[in-house]
Design a protein around this motif. Structure first.
Motif, PDB file in Angstrom:
ATOM      1  N   GLY A   1       0.777  -1.227   0.000  1.00 59.53           N
ATOM      2  CA  GLY A   1       0.000   0.000   0.000  1.00 59.53           C
ATOM      3  C   GLY A   1       0.810   1.279   0.000  1.00 59.53           C
ATOM      4  O   GLY A   1       0.297   2.335   0.387  1.00 59.53           O
ATOM      5  N   THR A   2       2.059   1.220  -0.441  1.00 60.11           N
ATOM      6  CA  THR A   2       2.919   2.409  -0.373  1.00 60.11           C
ATOM      7  C   THR A   2       2.498   3.515  -1.334  1.00 60.11           C
ATOM      8  O   THR A   2       2.914   4.655  -1.174  1.00 60.11           O
ATOM      9  N   THR A   3       1.680   3.193  -2.337  1.00 62.88           N
ATOM     10  CA  THR A   3       1.282   4.218  -3.319  1.00 62.88           C
ATOM     11  C   THR A   3      -0.095   4.802  -3.039  1.00 62.88           C
ATOM     12  O   THR A   3      -0.595   5.603  -3.825  1.00 62.88           O
ATOM     13  N   VAL A   4      -0.745   4.384  -1.924  1.00 65.58           N
ATOM     14  CA  VAL A   4      -2.060   4.923  -1.578  1.00 65.58           C
ATOM     15  C   VAL A   4      -2.034   5.444  -0.139  1.00 65.58           C
ATOM     16  O   VAL A   4      -1.110   5.136   0.627  1.00 65.58           O
ATOM     17  N   SER A   5      -3.056   6.223   0.204  1.00 70.77           N
ATOM     18  CA  SER A   5      -3.122   6.832   1.532  1.00 70.77           C
ATOM     19  C   SER A   5      -4.500   6.596   2.138  1.00 70.77           C
ATOM     20  O   SER A   5      -5.479   6.297   1.437  1.00 70.77           O
ATOM     21  N   THR A   6      -4.573   6.768   3.461  1.00 64.69           N
ATOM     22  CA  THR A   6      -5.848   6.651   4.164  1.00 64.69           C
ATOM     23  C   THR A   6      -6.871   7.606   3.546  1.00 64.69           C
ATOM     24  O   THR A   6      -6.576   8.769   3.285  1.00 64.69           O
ATOM     25  N   GLY A   7      -8.065   7.060   3.265  1.00 61.65           N
ATOM     26  CA  GLY A   7      -9.127   7.855   2.660  1.00 61.65           C
ATOM     27  C   GLY A   7      -9.234   7.714   1.160  1.00 61.65           C
ATOM     28  O   GLY A   7     -10.247   8.113   0.568  1.00 61.65           O
ATOM     29  N   ASP A   8      -8.200   7.177   0.514  1.00 57.39           N
ATOM     30  CA  ASP A   8      -8.252   6.985  -0.941  1.00 57.39           C
ATOM     31  C   ASP A   8      -9.316   5.953  -1.310  1.00 57.39           C
ATOM     32  O   ASP A   8      -9.569   4.996  -0.560  1.00 57.39           O
ATOM     33  N   THR A   9      -9.913   6.129  -2.484  1.00 56.47           N
ATOM     34  CA  THR A   9     -10.807   5.120  -3.050  1.00 56.47           C
ATOM     35  C   THR A   9     -10.020   4.287  -4.063  1.00 56.47           C
ATOM     36  O   THR A   9      -9.382   4.837  -4.966  1.00 56.47           O
ATOM     37  N   ILE A  10     -10.044   2.991  -3.882  1.00 53.47           N
ATOM     38  CA  ILE A  10      -9.353   2.081  -4.789  1.00 53.47           C
ATOM     39  C   ILE A  10     -10.336   1.004  -5.235  1.00 53.47           C
ATOM     40  O   ILE A  10     -11.475   0.958  -4.766  1.00 53.47           O
ATOM     41  N   ASP A  11      -9.906   0.153  -6.160  1.00 53.02           N
ATOM     42  CA  ASP A  11     -10.694  -1.004  -6.577  1.00 53.02           C
ATOM     43  C   ASP A  11     -10.043  -2.272  -6.061  1.00 53.02           C
ATOM     44  O   ASP A  11      -8.822  -2.450  -6.194  1.00 53.02           O
ATOM     45  N   ILE A  12     -10.850  -3.137  -5.479  1.00 57.81           N
ATOM     46  CA  ILE A  12     -10.391  -4.467  -5.090  1.00 57.81           C
ATOM     47  C   ILE A  12     -10.889  -5.450  -6.144  1.00 57.81           C
ATOM     48  O   ILE A  12     -12.085  -5.501  -6.448  1.00 57.81           O
ATOM     49  N   GLY A  13      -9.969  -6.218  -6.730  1.00 55.89           N
ATOM     50  CA  GLY A  13     -10.308  -7.180  -7.770  1.00 55.89           C
ATOM     51  C   GLY A  13     -10.374  -8.588  -7.213  1.00 55.89           C
ATOM     52  O   GLY A  13      -9.455  -9.029  -6.509  1.00 55.89           O
ATOM     53  N   LEU A  14     -11.454  -9.278  -7.519  1.00 54.73           N
ATOM     54  CA  LEU A  14     -11.645 -10.666  -7.091  1.00 54.73           C
ATOM     55  C   LEU A  14     -12.060 -11.488  -8.303  1.00 54.73           C
ATOM     56  O   LEU A  14     -13.058 -11.171  -8.962  1.00 54.73           O
ATOM     57  N   ARG A  15     -11.310 -12.516  -8.595  1.00 52.51           N
ATOM     58  CA  ARG A  15     -11.665 -13.374  -9.725  1.00 52.51           C
ATOM     59  C   ARG A  15     -12.817 -14.298  -9.317  1.00 52.51           C
ATOM     60  O   ARG A  15     -12.813 -14.859  -8.209  1.00 52.51           O
ATOM     61  N   PRO A  16     -13.801 -14.484 -10.209  1.00 51.37           N
ATOM     62  CA  PRO A  16     -14.958 -15.327  -9.876  1.00 51.37           C
ATOM     63  C   PRO A  16     -14.579 -16.729  -9.429  1.00 51.37           C
ATOM     64  O   PRO A  16     -15.232 -17.302  -8.546  1.00 51.37           O
ATOM     65  N   GLU A  17     -13.526 -17.286 -10.012  1.00 52.16           N
ATOM     66  CA  GLU A  17     -13.140 -18.659  -9.673  1.00 52.16           C
ATOM     67  C   GLU A  17     -12.465 -18.764  -8.312  1.00 52.16           C
ATOM     68  O   GLU A  17     -12.245 -19.878  -7.806  1.00 52.16           O
ATOM     69  N   HIS A  18     -12.112 -17.632  -7.691  1.00 52.82           N
ATOM     70  CA  HIS A  18     -11.494 -17.650  -6.370  1.00 52.82           C
ATOM     71  C   HIS A  18     -12.508 -17.495  -5.244  1.00 52.82           C
ATOM     72  O   HIS A  18     -12.133 -17.459  -4.071  1.00 52.82           O
ATOM     73  N   LEU A  19     -13.785 -17.416  -5.596  1.00 59.40           N
ATOM     74  CA  LEU A  19     -14.857 -17.306  -4.604  1.00 59.40           C
ATOM     75  C   LEU A  19     -15.432 -18.680  -4.299  1.00 59.40           C
ATOM     76  O   LEU A  19     -15.449 -19.567  -5.158  1.00 59.40           O
ATOM     77  N   ARG A  20     -15.934 -18.845  -3.087  1.00 59.65           N
ATOM     78  CA  ARG A  20     -16.500 -20.134  -2.675  1.00 59.65           C
ATOM     79  C   ARG A  20     -17.671 -19.902  -1.718  1.00 59.65           C
ATOM     80  O   ARG A  20     -17.725 -18.886  -1.019  1.00 59.65           O
ATOM     81  N   LEU A  21     -18.596 -20.833  -1.725  1.00 56.03           N
ATOM     82  CA  LEU A  21     -19.676 -20.792  -0.745  1.00 56.03           C
ATOM     83  C   LEU A  21     -19.097 -21.015   0.645  1.00 56.03           C
ATOM     84  O   LEU A  21     -18.334 -21.965   0.870  1.00 56.03           O
ATOM     85  N   GLN A  22     -19.427 -20.134   1.573  1.00 54.92           N
ATOM     86  CA  GLN A  22     -18.849 -20.227   2.914  1.00 54.92           C
ATOM     87  C   GLN A  22     -19.788 -19.533   3.893  1.00 54.92           C
ATOM     88  O   GLN A  22     -20.129 -18.359   3.717  1.00 54.92           O
ATOM     89  N   ASP A  23     -20.223 -20.264   4.937  1.00 54.02           N
ATOM     90  CA  ASP A  23     -21.206 -19.723   5.877  1.00 54.02           C
ATOM     91  C   ASP A  23     -20.744 -18.429   6.527  1.00 54.02           C
ATOM     92  O   ASP A  23     -21.560 -17.545   6.808  1.00 54.02           O
ATOM     93  N   ASP A  24     -19.431 -18.327   6.801  1.00 52.91           N
ATOM     94  CA  ASP A  24     -18.904 -17.113   7.419  1.00 52.91           C
ATOM     95  C   ASP A  24     -18.080 -16.297   6.424  1.00 52.91           C
ATOM     96  O   ASP A  24     -17.153 -15.589   6.795  1.00 52.91           O
ATOM     97  N   GLY A  25     -18.414 -16.407   5.129  1.00 57.71           N
ATOM     98  CA  GLY A  25     -17.674 -15.696   4.084  1.00 57.71           C
ATOM     99  C   GLY A  25     -17.762 -14.188   4.246  1.00 57.71           C
ATOM    100  O   GLY A  25     -18.690 -13.649   4.866  1.00 57.71           O
ATOM    101  N   GLN A  26     -16.785 -13.510   3.669  1.00 62.65           N
ATOM    102  CA  GLN A  26     -16.692 -12.055   3.836  1.00 62.65           C
ATOM    103  C   GLN A  26     -17.819 -11.282   3.156  1.00 62.65           C
ATOM    104  O   GLN A  26     -18.127 -10.158   3.554  1.00 62.65           O
ATOM    105  N   LEU A  27     -18.426 -11.850   2.115  1.00 62.08           N
ATOM    106  CA  LEU A  27     -19.405 -11.106   1.309  1.00 62.08           C
ATOM    107  C   LEU A  27     -20.768 -11.788   1.338  1.00 62.08           C
ATOM    108  O   LEU A  27     -20.869 -13.014   1.183  1.00 62.08           O
ATOM    109  N   GLU A  28     -21.810 -10.984   1.522  1.00 66.59           N
ATOM    110  CA  GLU A  28     -23.178 -11.475   1.414  1.00 66.59           C
ATOM    111  C   GLU A  28     -23.759 -10.943   0.115  1.00 66.59           C
ATOM    112  O   GLU A  28     -23.736  -9.736  -0.141  1.00 66.59           O
ATOM    113  N   VAL A  29     -24.271 -11.842  -0.729  1.00 67.77           N
ATOM    114  CA  VAL A  29     -24.810 -11.426  -2.027  1.00 67.77           C
ATOM    115  C   VAL A  29     -26.166 -12.073  -2.252  1.00 67.77           C
ATOM    116  O   VAL A  29     -26.456 -13.160  -1.733  1.00 67.77           O
TER     117      VAL A  29
END
Length: 384
Positions: A288-316
């Protein structure tokens, strides 16, 4: 050792071929006031299969035509082996080009279509027949030599066009979207055939396509072009795991990478903490050396790296579900952004239901507001 043309034999009886390296040095191209290629420099090694990929209008076909001599560069230099071919006519460059259209002579047989460039060269009959028969054997056309193009399938006609290139024994083969006229199943078959052909001929090949699946499955290295500039040049797995920009990350991989807007809460060389839509806070192993607190960035997640998980980070909430046998593809919205997950085909997922998805934080990608990558700490090393 004397230079030997492809397909010729040295005194020890072994097949030899010319060294067919290709160097592009600071290639620019303008049409009037419109500049379409910007300072392109590439080094392509002997026997490499290199694919130019990018969206329509990125300059990939123009660059190929400049290599072939069908277009003149506005500035820059083209080297094949140790020779500057920048001002040579196409026939004198030691290249052969296969186009999107087959450009076959409908009134000539397969044999005569393949033999046509050799007829122009006035090659002796026996040598001509030997070259045509060898090419037909390589391309599995030996039993089709008496037929006319209209009696062939699309894939067979494309093989005839390739055969016409093979008999010229070029140093470098150039392909300009040769499979785009074929249906999906036949394109898959022809991808395999062209990869096998490359191994059999041991020659340098440069291939243009807009299809990133063709690029990933066929190339030793891929040139990703955007607006006439080289965005990245590397092996397929390097581009997949270590994209340098958001554009490359979005273009390489199928289904496409998901991008979620995120606010940076903490950032350092050892990692970042971000807040995703839905007030989800994550710590990710990104530099994170090129960004600062408060910056808006994009987080990239490949579809094949996602899995069904009861306590998963994302609810969709699953809006659309595609069952593809081995895969189940879900489409949802996360913070107003379309979000795709490629799950196991047997996953117990239904449309119009809410699920939780988890992922390994080490699989996440990050991109700053300019689209430049935040390097993944501990990412797989696939340097070419």
């Amino acid at each position: 050792m004397a230079r030997i043309a492809p397909g010729h034999r040295d005194n020890d009886g072994k097949d030899r071929h010319s060294m067919a390296t290709l160097e592009l040095n600071s290639i620019d191209k303008s049409f009037g006031s419109a500049k379409v290629l910007h300072d392109i420099s590439l080094s392509i090694q002997d026997q490499e299969f290199v694919v130019f990929v990018g969206p329509s209008g990125c300059g990939k076909s123009t660059l190929l035509r400049i290599i072939a001599g069908l277009e003149a560069a506005s500035s820059g230099q083209i080297m094949i082996e140790d020779d500057d071919v920048s001002t040579l006519a196409p026939i004198d460059r030691g290249i052969s080009m296969v186009f999107q259209s087959y450009a076959l002579y409908p009134h000539l047989s397969v044999f005569e279509n393949i033999a046509f460039p050799l007829r122009v060269q006035k090659l002796p009959r026996r040598e001509l027949e030997a070259k045509v028969n060898k090419a037909a054997d390589i391309l599995q056309l030996s039993d089709k030599l008496h037929l006319k193009p209209g009696q062939l399938s699309g894939g067979q006609r494309q093989r005839v066009a390739i055969g016409r290139s093979i008999v010229r024994e070029p140093k470098i083969f150039l392909f300009d979207e040769p499979l785009s006229n074929l249906d999906a199943a036949l394109r898959g078959d022809m991808r395999v055939e062209l990869s096998e052909l490359h191994k059999q001929l041991n020659t340098t090949m440069v291939y243009v396509t807009h299809d990133q699946v063709e690029a990933m499955t066929m190339a030793d290295r891929i040139v990703v072009l955007r607006d006439g500039r080289v965005e990245q040049f590397g092996s397929p797995m390097e581009l997949y795991h270590q994209p340098r920009t958001r554009f490359v990350a979005s273009f390489i991989g199928q289904p496409n990478m998901n991008f979620l807007p995120a606010k940076v809460r903490e950032a350092s060389a050892s990692g970042i903490t971000v807040t995703l839509p839905g007030d989800v806070t994550l710590s990710l192993p990104l530099n994170g050396t090129t960004v600062s607190t408060g910056d808006t960035i994009d987080i990239g997640l490949r579809p094949e790296h996602l899995r069904l998980q009861d306590d998963g980070q994302l609810e969709v909430h699953v809006k659309i579900l595609e069952r593809l046998g081995g895969l189940s593809i879900t489409y949802s919205d996360v913070g107003g952004v379309r979000f795709c997950a490629a799950l196991d085909g047997a996953s117990p997922v239904k449309e119009d239901t809410t699920i939780r998805l988890g992922f390994d934080p080490a699989a996440a990608h990050g991109f700053d507001a300019q689209g430049n990558v935040l390097p993944r700490l501990g990412a797989p090393d696939f340097q070419s």
